[in-house]
Design a protein around this motif. Structure first.
Motif, PDB file in Angstrom:
ATOM      1  N   UNK A  18      -6.777 -10.179  -6.655  1.00  0.00           N
ATOM      2  CA  UNK A  18      -8.199 -10.264  -6.990  1.00  0.00           C
ATOM      3  C   UNK A  18      -8.921 -11.203  -6.036  1.00  0.00           C
ATOM      4  N   UNK A  19      -8.143 -12.032  -5.348  1.00  0.00           N
ATOM      5  CA  UNK A  19      -8.744 -12.993  -4.430  1.00  0.00           C
ATOM      6  C   UNK A  19      -7.877 -13.106  -3.193  1.00  0.00           C
ATOM      7  N   UNK A  20      -7.791 -12.004  -2.461  1.00  0.00           N
ATOM      8  CA  UNK A  20      -6.944 -11.990  -1.272  1.00  0.00           C
ATOM      9  C   UNK A  20      -7.641 -11.104  -0.260  1.00  0.00           C
ATOM     10  N   UNK A  21      -7.502 -11.440   1.010  1.00  0.00           N
ATOM     11  CA  UNK A  21      -8.149 -10.610   2.027  1.00  0.00           C
ATOM     12  C   UNK A  21      -7.225  -9.456   2.366  1.00  0.00           C
ATOM     13  N   UNK A  22      -7.311  -8.431   1.539  1.00  0.00           N
ATOM     14  CA  UNK A  22      -6.477  -7.249   1.751  1.00  0.00           C
ATOM     15  C   UNK A  22      -7.286  -6.017   1.389  1.00  0.00           C
ATOM     16  N   UNK A  23      -7.482  -5.155   2.363  1.00  0.00           N
ATOM     17  CA  UNK A  23      -8.161  -3.885   2.114  1.00  0.00           C
ATOM     18  C   UNK A  23      -7.245  -2.787   2.613  1.00  0.00           C
ATOM     19  N   UNK A  24      -6.710  -2.010   1.690  1.00  0.00           N
ATOM     20  CA  UNK A  24      -5.903  -0.878   2.145  1.00  0.00           C
ATOM     21  C   UNK A  24      -6.838   0.284   2.456  1.00  0.00           C
ATOM     22  N   UNK A  25      -6.421   1.115   3.373  1.00  0.00           N
ATOM     23  CA  UNK A  25      -7.279   2.221   3.821  1.00  0.00           C
ATOM     24  C   UNK A  25      -6.633   3.546   3.443  1.00  0.00           C
ATOM     25  N   UNK A  26      -7.476   4.492   3.047  1.00  0.00           N
ATOM     26  CA  UNK A  26      -6.935   5.812   2.697  1.00  0.00           C
ATOM     27  C   UNK A  26      -6.732   6.682   3.926  1.00  0.00           C
ATOM     28  N   UNK A  27      -7.575   6.442   4.915  1.00  0.00           N
ATOM     29  CA  UNK A  27      -7.554   7.314   6.095  1.00  0.00           C
ATOM     30  C   UNK A  27      -6.673   6.698   7.187  1.00  0.00           C
ATOM     31  N   UNK A  28      -6.013   7.573   7.912  1.00  0.00           N
ATOM     32  CA  UNK A  28      -5.283   7.093   9.081  1.00  0.00           C
ATOM     33  C   UNK A  28      -6.266   6.617  10.128  1.00  0.00           C
ATOM     34  N   UNK A  29      -5.926   5.584  10.876  1.00  0.00           N
ATOM     35  CA  UNK A  29      -6.811   5.151  11.946  1.00  0.00           C
ATOM     36  C   UNK A  29      -6.872   6.205  13.046  1.00  0.00           C
ATOM     37  N   UNK A  30      -8.001   6.220  13.770  1.00  0.00           N
ATOM     38  CA  UNK A  30      -8.206   7.249  14.794  1.00  0.00           C
ATOM     39  C   UNK A  30      -7.655   6.844  16.150  1.00  0.00           C
ATOM     40  N   UNK A  31      -7.288   5.571  16.286  1.00  0.00           N
ATOM     41  CA  UNK A  31      -6.896   5.064  17.602  1.00  0.00           C
ATOM     42  C   UNK A  31      -5.660   5.775  18.163  1.00  0.00           C
ATOM     43  N   UNK A  32      -5.533   5.727  19.479  1.00  0.00           N
ATOM     44  CA  UNK A  32      -4.450   6.422  20.173  1.00  0.00           C
ATOM     45  C   UNK A  32      -3.086   5.939  19.711  1.00  0.00           C
ATOM     46  N   UNK A  33      -2.996   4.645  19.324  1.00  0.00           N
ATOM     47  CA  UNK A  33      -1.721   4.083  18.906  1.00  0.00           C
ATOM     48  C   UNK A  33      -1.164   4.795  17.669  1.00  0.00           C
ATOM     49  N   UNK A  34      -2.050   5.524  16.953  1.00  0.00           N
ATOM     50  CA  UNK A  34      -1.638   6.128  15.685  1.00  0.00           C
ATOM     51  C   UNK A  34      -0.675   7.284  15.878  1.00  0.00           C
ATOM     52  N   UNK A  35      -0.265   7.559  17.113  1.00  0.00           N
ATOM     53  CA  UNK A  35       0.747   8.586  17.333  1.00  0.00           C
ATOM     54  C   UNK A  35       2.066   8.224  16.642  1.00  0.00           C
ATOM     55  N   UNK A  36       2.259   6.949  16.376  1.00  0.00           N
ATOM     56  CA  UNK A  36       3.488   6.519  15.716  1.00  0.00           C
ATOM     57  C   UNK A  36       3.203   6.285  14.229  1.00  0.00           C
ATOM     58  N   UNK A  37       4.052   6.863  13.374  1.00  0.00           N
ATOM     59  CA  UNK A  37       3.818   6.830  11.928  1.00  0.00           C
ATOM     60  C   UNK A  37       3.725   5.407  11.400  1.00  0.00           C
ATOM     61  N   UNK A  38       4.611   4.522  11.853  1.00  0.00           N
ATOM     62  CA  UNK A  38       4.611   3.165  11.301  1.00  0.00           C
ATOM     63  C   UNK A  38       3.326   2.427  11.671  1.00  0.00           C
ATOM     64  N   UNK A  39       2.757   2.721  12.837  1.00  0.00           N
ATOM     65  CA  UNK A  39       1.504   2.060  13.213  1.00  0.00           C
ATOM     66  C   UNK A  39       0.392   2.424  12.236  1.00  0.00           C
ATOM     67  N   UNK A  40       0.325   3.716  11.903  1.00  0.00           N
ATOM     68  CA  UNK A  40      -0.679   4.147  10.915  1.00  0.00           C
ATOM     69  C   UNK A  40      -0.521   3.363   9.629  1.00  0.00           C
ATOM     70  N   UNK A  41       0.729   3.219   9.181  1.00  0.00           N
ATOM     71  CA  UNK A  41       0.972   2.519   7.916  1.00  0.00           C
ATOM     72  C   UNK A  41       0.624   1.033   8.027  1.00  0.00           C
ATOM     73  N   UNK A  42       0.957   0.413   9.145  1.00  0.00           N
ATOM     74  CA  UNK A  42       0.655  -1.018   9.306  1.00  0.00           C
ATOM     75  C   UNK A  42      -0.851  -1.257   9.274  1.00  0.00           C
TER      76      UNK A  42
END
Lengths: 599, 599
Positions: free
Chosen positions: B6-30
């Protein structure tokens, strides 16, 4: 933990280092005692001892940031140009910014502070007032290309900083976030035993924003600040000259023009004027009666006017000088320098040595010479003391002539105020709390209400309670971790070496075994184990072939606050405990030492 | 510690990032799970979760470095040019080095590794063999200007590395220091549950030096390595082709020149040759019978020959290709590319498509065409398989003609060997341990016996036991901390998110309170306290208005290995314990959970 000097990467040096940074005593000691090594001007490597002290400092900062509810993140040192261009800082930072290009020709910088990426991260991840307030911080290595990096860690080109940034929807929220960081800074400096003055660092010209510096009063400080006995304290740049009340103009003498050859300085002008013109009220003319004109060349650094060079005339009492740091605040965003002969040549209306605000005709009538509406068209700014009804001796705009009784508000007016004269002991505090005194200080922390400048430049908005997009308001808060380490070293030392405060000392105890008797080393070894078991971090000088004198010298140089010497008396169960700060030495039963030092 | 969502700087995202690095599955998850954020290609910021995992990894590395007797120091990222110029690396690193100038025009770099400043520090502080052996390390942010930074943290432009350097007087000492680091690496990877192969990374051409890579066998690896069932393992660059025994020359057929129009490829040449020329031993000609000539342009990067472009002809069996990475080892210190038409135009003796080692006269006698002593004067290197007594089909140096039965050692010789053909499954291991197979791997560590190269270049000498100045011998040892974090993420995940190994998980337990019943939250709150008291680091999802589905999704995405769900059964003193890795869920009495999880 026991760290044995017989197997530790520590080389103390007898000679002072030759580098320029050695002008500061503590820097010499930090190098000689094996804490840091210089790599290039203002750039240092950290040896094991130095890393320990730095780590302890960082831990204290982390604890207080956590107590203030701030979350730790970490940004890269190298950042792309674009975000800093959007806020204007890519240019504004000038030569102080390290810039580089990658193999594809894209521009990057080594960040001097991180407002931009923090703003963009919050923009990326936060969209609602519900996620605010939020304060993020990092402890990170920063870069500034100082023109003359000096004084070792006190002003490096690479340095470790704790920088925090707060994000709020409302001004009240910002004030609260600001206060939390400000309180945390007070706790940090108190824990470190550092004296500090909190001084206003901003004249408030930026629309209600607030900025304060934590200054450590010290002669080696680079900042001058002013304070009154009544509690006022400000950076010299932030001092606001109180504006005197206007005086009645009616009844003041008419201007008197007189010859004034050979008066190149204010002193010669005053002497000459006293010789040729008796003052109406009978007292002698003084420098404070003269109105001096300084011609500045002001060049915009960024924005649409970038590169444009404007000539500005500033009028101030002859007994004052322009303080260039205060001038930088007045002309924020610009480079300033004295006008050159070439600048003056372009403005023939500015008669060197005889510049005045007005031309006086034979009938006593006056015509404005300075000001955007005048014959020269040159912008004209006045010191706040030159209020309507004050009467001045100044240039007559005629070669070898001055004029007396030129009255502000009657014979001349200006385009505005420029509060850039030097500030002196005895000047009044702007809050009426009495005369000020000046002092030297070293900046050890800075808290700043940035307001909406960065959020606006980078488009950081969130939905407020009414579902309306509003721009976030921000604060930024910095503590120079490596600078504070240098400050602590500078304040805690004697001619034999460093004397660390316990909170940041590299070890809790420096245990020295002396002599050649194997029994002594065995006793010391046992004591080391006992101290370790008591939770103390022990630096154990177990070097077998090093003389007691060298060991004692190293202990004093390194500066662990408590030294225990196990020597001849060990056979009787006695060791000596030294207090490095007071020099006090006392014989203590070895069996009692752990309990004594754990207190 | 309890960390409340409730008081932490954490925002999880539903969408995969668009950046080129996202070719690797673990990067998307990180990125989606809130561990890191991209700042520029290959440059990342660290969010609180990411910092926690990175910190745990660094701690494991620190512990094993301490166990190996290495001392921690810390060097700046920005270093002056001169020291890297002294070792030749300022130039050799080419475009991969970030270079910059300060305001005074002095050159600096952002260090890719730190051999130079470590060598200089030891030179500054150590003067006797008594202070050696010595191994120093740092955990520090490094820079490499990768042409195509990819795969997120797996290959960044800014990355955190543990680099260690050892200093010894003798070769035996170096071998010991090397072994200690090598052992430490084995312990680190074992603690992290990482499979690894230790492969030779150096052919031994650099004078007895030794270098090994720790490769993680994985399809996303950038390195290819070879291994035999008998225990041989090497980087492809380090594979040494076994040299076959020479064959008797006597009795071999004389060269036969024949027309060979329209044979632009090895395949067409083989087909044509089979059609026009019956092989003496009756079997058909194959690609392996042909000797292919590749013309390379080799340009020295540094040193006295810097910029010089040499044309070199390499002969290799027609069924092999040049492996450019292996070629880079052969031509170390040079840029290599296929010769251009312009290069060939300068050497009219090299007849495109028909280049051969010798010219055959009508009487069957031969004249060398390739080689520094030949008519072209072009340096000529041969694959190690082309030993004396082997017979080849190759170009006749006449337009549209080839020659068969050209015999090495009889009709041609070369200037030297170039072991740069591609390596294939089935090739023999050089140590006789059987045929090799090839596999893909990701480099996760590298240990290197540097020898005296850096110490010589930078003048690091110490007095030995006889009072004689001797040059120190060095090793360097690297582990990519941030890369290993990415590797761990890549290996430990499923389609719902990350599954951290306990040793590096950001928290020990992820405690989720579900539902709207205040009693449930109170029970969860109490349990959080109990878990904290048991010494566990708890991430407590106490968000009041978030649905159970979202909370479960976040828990799976974030990947703390043990999840405890306090929900409807809380009234009965029961909670659910999930094993994130196996997906197993079991109902456990709340009173027993702390004991269960502390095991």
């Amino acid at each position: 933990m026991i760290t044995r000097l017989s197997n530790y990467f520590l080389k103390t040096l007898r000679e002072d280092p030759a580098e320029a940074e050695a002008e500061v005593a503590s820097h010499k000691l930090l190098v000689r005692a094996g804490y840091i090594r210089r790599q290039s001007p203002g750039v240092f490597a950290w040896l094991p001892l130095g890393l320990r002290v730095k780590g302890k400092l960082e831990q204290i900062v982390r604890e207080e940031m956590a107590a203030a509810g701030a979350h730790e993140v970490h940004f890269p040192a190298m950042l792309p140009r674009e975000m800093y261009e959007a806020t204007g800082r890519w240019e504004e930072y000038g030569d102080a910014l390290f810039r580089l290009q990658d193999r594809h020709g894209a521009d990057h910088l080594l960040a001097p502070t991180h407002e931009e990426p923090f703003t963009l991260m919050v923009k990326d991840l936060v969209s609602s007032y519900k996620d605010l307030p939020l304060t993020l911080f990092q402890i990170q290595d920063k870069y500034r290309d100082e023109a003359r990096p000096r004084a070792g860690l006190l002003r490096g080109r690479e340095f470790t900083m704790k920088d925090a940034y707060s994000f709020d929807v409302t001004d009240e929220g910002l004030a609260e976030s600001y206060q939390k960081q400000r309180d945390a800074y007070e706790r940090i400096f108190t824990r470190l035993g550092l004296e500090y003055a909190i001084v206003s660092a901003d004249a408030g010209a930026m629309g209600g924003s607030r900025s304060e510096e934590f200054l450590l009063p010290t002669e080696i400080g680079e900042d001058t600040f002013v304070r009154s006995a009544g509690g006022y304290a400000a950076n010299v740049e932030a001092y606001v000259t109180p504006v005197p009340e206007s005086l009645p103009i009616e009844g003041l003498p008419a201007p008197v023009v007189y010859d004034s050859p050979d008066t190149p300085t204010i002193d010669t002008l005053v002497a000459h004027t006293n010789a040729v013109l008796k003052r109406e009220d009978g007292r002698a003319w003084t420098a404070a009666d003269t109105l001096k004109h300084v011609v500045l060349a002001v060049t915009h650094v960024a924005g649409e006017l970038a590169g444009e060079r404007e000539i500005v005339v500033v009028g101030l009492p002859g007994d004052r000088d322009v303080d260039m740091k205060r001038a930088e605040v007045v002309f924020a965003g610009c480079d300033i320098e004295p006008a050159t002969a070439a600048d003056l040549a372009k403005h023939p209306g500015l008669l060197r040595g005889y510049i005045g605000a007005a031309r006086v005709a034979a009938d006593g009538s006056t015509t404005a010479v300075l000001g955007t509406e005048s014959e020269t068209g040159v912008r004209y700014l006045l010191d706040p003391r030159i209020v309507p009804g004050t009467s001045w001796v100044t240039g007559a705009n005629v070669d070898e002539q001055h004029v007396a009784y030129l009255v502000a508000g009657r014979d001349f007016t200006a385009d505005g105020i420029a509060d850039l004269s030097d500030v002196r002991a005895g000047d009044p505090a702007p809050d009426g709390s009495g005369p000020i005194e000046t002092a030297r200080g070293m900046e050890i922390g800075h808290v700043f209400q940035l307001g909406r400048k960065y959020a606006e430049a980078l488009g950081l908005k969130v939905l407020d309670q009414n579902g309306k997009l509003v721009t976030v308001t921000m604060g930024s808060y910095g503590i120079g971790v490596t600078r504070i380490m240098a400050v602590l070293a500078e304040l805690n030392r004697d001619d034999r070496g460093l004397i660390w405060p316990r909170q940041v000392a590299p070890f809790d105890v420096h245990l020295v075994a002396t002599g050649r008797d194997a029994g002594i080393f065995e006793t010391a070894e046992e004591l080391a184990g006992t101290l370790e078991a008591a939770g103390l971090d022990v630096l154990f000088d177990d070097r077998p072939k090093v003389s007691p004198g060298v060991k004692f010298g190293d202990a004093e140089l390194i500066g662990v606050p408590r030294v225990v010497v196990v020597g001849r008396d060990a056979a009787d169960g006695i060791a000596e405990v030294w207090d490095r700060a007071t020099g006090e030495k006392s014989k203590v039963a070895i069996a009692e030492i752990a309990a004594l030092l754990s207190k």
